[in-house]
Motif scaffolding. Structure first.
Motif, short mmCIF file in Angstrom:
data_model
loop_
_atom_site.label_atom_id
_atom_site.label_comp_id
_atom_site.label_asym_id
_atom_site.label_seq_id
_atom_site.Cartn_x
_atom_site.Cartn_y
_atom_site.Cartn_z
N ALA A 212 0.82 -1.22 0.00
CA ALA A 212 0.00 0.00 0.00
C ALA A 212 0.84 1.27 0.00
CB ALA A 212 -0.92 0.00 1.23
N GLY A 213 2.11 1.15 0.36
CA GLY A 213 2.96 2.30 0.61
C GLY A 213 2.92 3.42 -0.41
N PRO A 214 3.00 3.14 -1.71
CA PRO A 214 3.07 4.24 -2.68
C PRO A 214 1.83 5.13 -2.73
CG PRO A 214 3.86 2.18 -3.66
CD PRO A 214 3.24 1.83 -2.34
N TRP A 215 0.71 4.65 -2.19
CA TRP A 215 -0.54 5.42 -2.31
C TRP A 215 -1.06 5.93 -0.97
CZ3 TRP A 215 0.54 0.87 -4.89
CH2 TRP A 215 0.72 1.00 -6.28
N LEU A 216 -0.31 5.75 0.10
CA LEU A 216 -0.82 6.07 1.43
C LEU A 216 -0.96 7.58 1.64
CD1 LEU A 216 1.10 3.63 3.80
CD2 LEU A 216 -1.30 3.50 3.08
N ALA A 217 -2.11 7.98 2.18
CA ALA A 217 -2.29 9.36 2.66
C ALA A 217 -2.81 9.39 4.08
CB ALA A 217 -3.25 10.13 1.75
N HIS A 218 -3.34 8.26 4.57
CA HIS A 218 -3.89 8.21 5.92
C HIS A 218 -3.85 6.75 6.37
CE1 HIS A 218 -6.06 9.44 9.42
NE2 HIS A 218 -7.21 8.89 9.08
N VAL A 219 -3.51 6.51 7.65
CA VAL A 219 -3.45 5.15 8.17
C VAL A 219 -4.18 5.08 9.50
CG1 VAL A 219 -1.96 3.24 8.91
CG2 VAL A 219 -1.23 4.74 7.04
N GLN A 220 -5.07 4.10 9.62
CA GLN A 220 -5.77 3.82 10.87
C GLN A 220 -5.20 2.53 11.46
OE1 GLN A 220 -9.68 3.47 9.19
NE2 GLN A 220 -10.07 5.67 9.26
N ILE A 221 -5.27 2.42 12.77
CA ILE A 221 -4.66 1.26 13.41
C ILE A 221 -5.46 0.84 14.63
CG2 ILE A 221 -3.06 2.66 14.82
CD1 ILE A 221 -0.95 0.40 14.27
N GLU A 222 -5.60 -0.46 14.79
CA GLU A 222 -6.22 -1.11 15.94
C GLU A 222 -5.91 -2.59 15.82
OE1 GLU A 222 -8.10 -1.78 12.56
OE2 GLU A 222 -8.46 0.21 13.37
N ASP A 223 -6.32 -3.38 16.79
CA ASP A 223 -6.13 -4.83 16.69
C ASP A 223 -7.36 -5.45 16.04
OD1 ASP A 223 -4.66 -7.16 17.00
OD2 ASP A 223 -4.28 -6.83 19.13
N MET A 224 -7.19 -6.65 15.49
CA MET A 224 -8.30 -7.33 14.82
C MET A 224 -7.95 -8.80 14.67
SD MET A 224 -10.46 -5.86 11.51
CE MET A 224 -10.70 -4.26 12.32
N ARG A 225 -8.97 -9.62 14.40
CA ARG A 225 -8.79 -11.05 14.16
C ARG A 225 -9.12 -11.38 12.71
NH1 ARG A 225 -11.97 -11.12 19.08
NH2 ARG A 225 -10.63 -11.49 20.88
N ARG A 226 -8.54 -12.45 12.24
CA ARG A 226 -8.78 -12.88 10.87
C ARG A 226 -10.25 -13.20 10.64
NH1 ARG A 226 -6.31 -11.99 6.18
NH2 ARG A 226 -6.67 -13.66 4.66
N GLY A 227 -10.82 -12.61 9.60
CA GLY A 227 -12.19 -12.92 9.21
C GLY A 227 -13.27 -12.27 10.04
N VAL A 228 -12.90 -11.44 11.01
CA VAL A 228 -13.89 -10.80 11.88
C VAL A 228 -13.65 -9.29 11.86
CG1 VAL A 228 -14.89 -10.66 14.20
CG2 VAL A 228 -13.92 -12.84 13.37
N HIS A 229 -14.61 -8.54 11.33
CA HIS A 229 -14.46 -7.09 11.25
C HIS A 229 -14.94 -6.47 12.56
CE1 HIS A 229 -15.56 -2.99 9.27
NE2 HIS A 229 -14.38 -2.96 9.87
N GLU A 230 -14.07 -6.52 13.55
CA GLU A 230 -14.34 -5.93 14.86
C GLU A 230 -13.09 -5.20 15.32
OE1 GLU A 230 -15.73 -7.15 19.42
OE2 GLU A 230 -15.32 -8.72 17.93
N HIS A 231 -13.19 -3.88 15.48
CA HIS A 231 -12.06 -3.07 15.93
C HIS A 231 -11.82 -3.34 17.41
CE1 HIS A 231 -11.83 -0.07 12.45
NE2 HIS A 231 -12.71 -1.00 12.10
N LEU A 232 -10.62 -3.80 17.74
CA LEU A 232 -10.31 -4.22 19.10
C LEU A 232 -9.17 -3.39 19.68
CD1 LEU A 232 -10.26 -8.08 18.47
CD2 LEU A 232 -12.11 -6.75 19.51
N PRO A 233 -9.19 -3.16 21.00
CA PRO A 233 -8.03 -2.54 21.65
C PRO A 233 -6.78 -3.38 21.42
CG PRO A 233 -9.93 -2.57 23.13
CD PRO A 233 -10.29 -3.44 21.96
N PRO A 262 -14.00 3.03 17.18
CA PRO A 262 -15.26 3.78 17.18
C PRO A 262 -16.36 3.22 18.07
CG PRO A 262 -15.04 2.48 15.17
CD PRO A 262 -13.74 2.38 15.89
N ARG A 263 -16.19 2.01 18.56
CA ARG A 263 -17.21 1.42 19.43
C ARG A 263 -16.80 1.42 20.90
NH1 ARG A 263 -19.48 -3.72 15.83
NH2 ARG A 263 -20.02 -2.49 13.99
N HIS A 264 -15.80 2.22 21.23
CA HIS A 264 -15.26 2.22 22.59
C HIS A 264 -15.26 3.59 23.23
CE1 HIS A 264 -13.76 -1.58 20.91
NE2 HIS A 264 -13.60 -1.99 22.16
N SER A 265 -16.18 4.45 22.80
CA SER A 265 -16.21 5.80 23.38
C SER A 265 -16.52 5.79 24.87
CB SER A 265 -17.24 6.66 22.64
OG SER A 265 -16.72 7.11 21.41
#
Length: 296
Positions: A212-233, A262-265
């Motif tokens: 992705a490097g050549p096209w990056l303008a913004h990066v988000q980061i959190e933990d996650m598991r394979r196959g599960v779209h859940e943003h984790l601490p 976004p689900r941890h406010s």
């Protein structure tokens, strides 16, 4: 707004601090040592639909400058346009008037980003509507993006589209498909979510970052598991972060690395503090293993 000459800034997303007033959230992040903020335009944080947007934007610009924060503008608020449909209407809505509402909000967001001196304006495609053929959806997405790319080009703001699991544009392959449809405009860049790399990209996360490097303008980061779209601490998922951060540093990326919870406010201030400590330690580990590649 000045940027790091040789590396990215740690940031935190305001969509994970929705129980705080915006000014309080900005002050918290600066106090914790963050160097940036990913500002989601929403009804509680710089509402893009409320009156006097330019005046309110100027006040936020002055505040982030006072606090020494860089800023990226995000547009993923769940119900900012429609109180009944999450992320509706989208750029793929079958109704052209509905699509025009999303395009209009994003065009206004380009102006907000320019007025804030933002590193990027983030957006995403939306879900493929039921009954809409895939080719029709991609053509509609390209048509919707055309005025946004034009506005971003004129404003000098990178338009950073995010591959989002479950959306039409869901992965890096989808990002490149949109680029080709639009003729590879310079203003069209990429928001990469590190957790999404673990969730659904085929290769290891560091390889995804490198690709992705050549096209990056913004990066988000959190933990996650394979196959599960859940943003984790951090520490609650499966990602080994020091190699990911080393790969990101190697790309030369100099924008924001923004925590996306976004689900941890409900625990936002605590998680903001814990996330900063975790990433600081992970960066130190990355430097120890690859000292020539990871900035200090």
């Amino acid at each position: 707004m000045t940027h790091e000459p040789h590396g990215f800034r740690l940031a935190y997303g305001t969509n994970g601090l929705t129980d705080l007033r915006l000014d309080d959230a900005l002050a918290l992040l600066a106090d914790l040592g963050y160097r940036g903020v990913a500002l989601t335009l929403d009804h509680m944080h710089l509402d893009p639909l409320a009156p006097d947007l330019a005046r309110r934007t100027a006040a936020v610009a002055a505040r982030i400058d006072q606090l020494g924060l860089a800023v990226a503008v995000e547009t993923g608020a769940r119900y900012v346009l429609d109180p009944r449909r999450k992320h509706g209407p989208s750029l793929l809505d079958p109704d052209p008037d509905a699509r025009a509402r999303r395009i209009g909000m994003l065009t206004d967001a380009v102006t907000v980003a320019a007025d804030l001196g933002a590193t990027a304006l983030h957006c995403f495609s939306g879900h493929q509507p039921a009954g809409t053929p895939e080719e029709t959806a991609w053509s509609r997405l390209a048509d919707s993006f055309t005025p946004l790319v034009n506005a971003a080009t004129a404003a000098g703001v990178p338009l950073a589209v995010e591959p989002e699991p479950g959306h039409l544009l869901a992965d890096l392959a989808g990002f490149h498909r949109l680029r080709r449809l639009l003729g590879s405009p310079e203003a069209l860049r990429l928001t990469l979510d590190i957790g999404h790399c673990r969730c659904l990209e085929p290769g290891p996360v560091p390889d995804c970052v490198t690709a992705a490097g050549p096209w990056l303008a913004h990066v988000q980061i959190e933990d996650m598991r394979r196959g599960v779209h859940e943003h984790l601490p951090f520490g609650a998922g499966e990602i080994d972060f020091p190699p990911v951060l080393a790969a990101l540093a190697t790309t030369g990326y100099a924008g924001l690395l923004s925590v996306e919870l976004p689900r941890h406010s409900h625990a936002g201030p605590q998680l903001a503090a814990e996330s900063h400590a975790f990433l600081t330690a992970a960066l130190a580990d990355a430097r120890a293993s690859r000292p020539s590649e990871v900035p200090r």
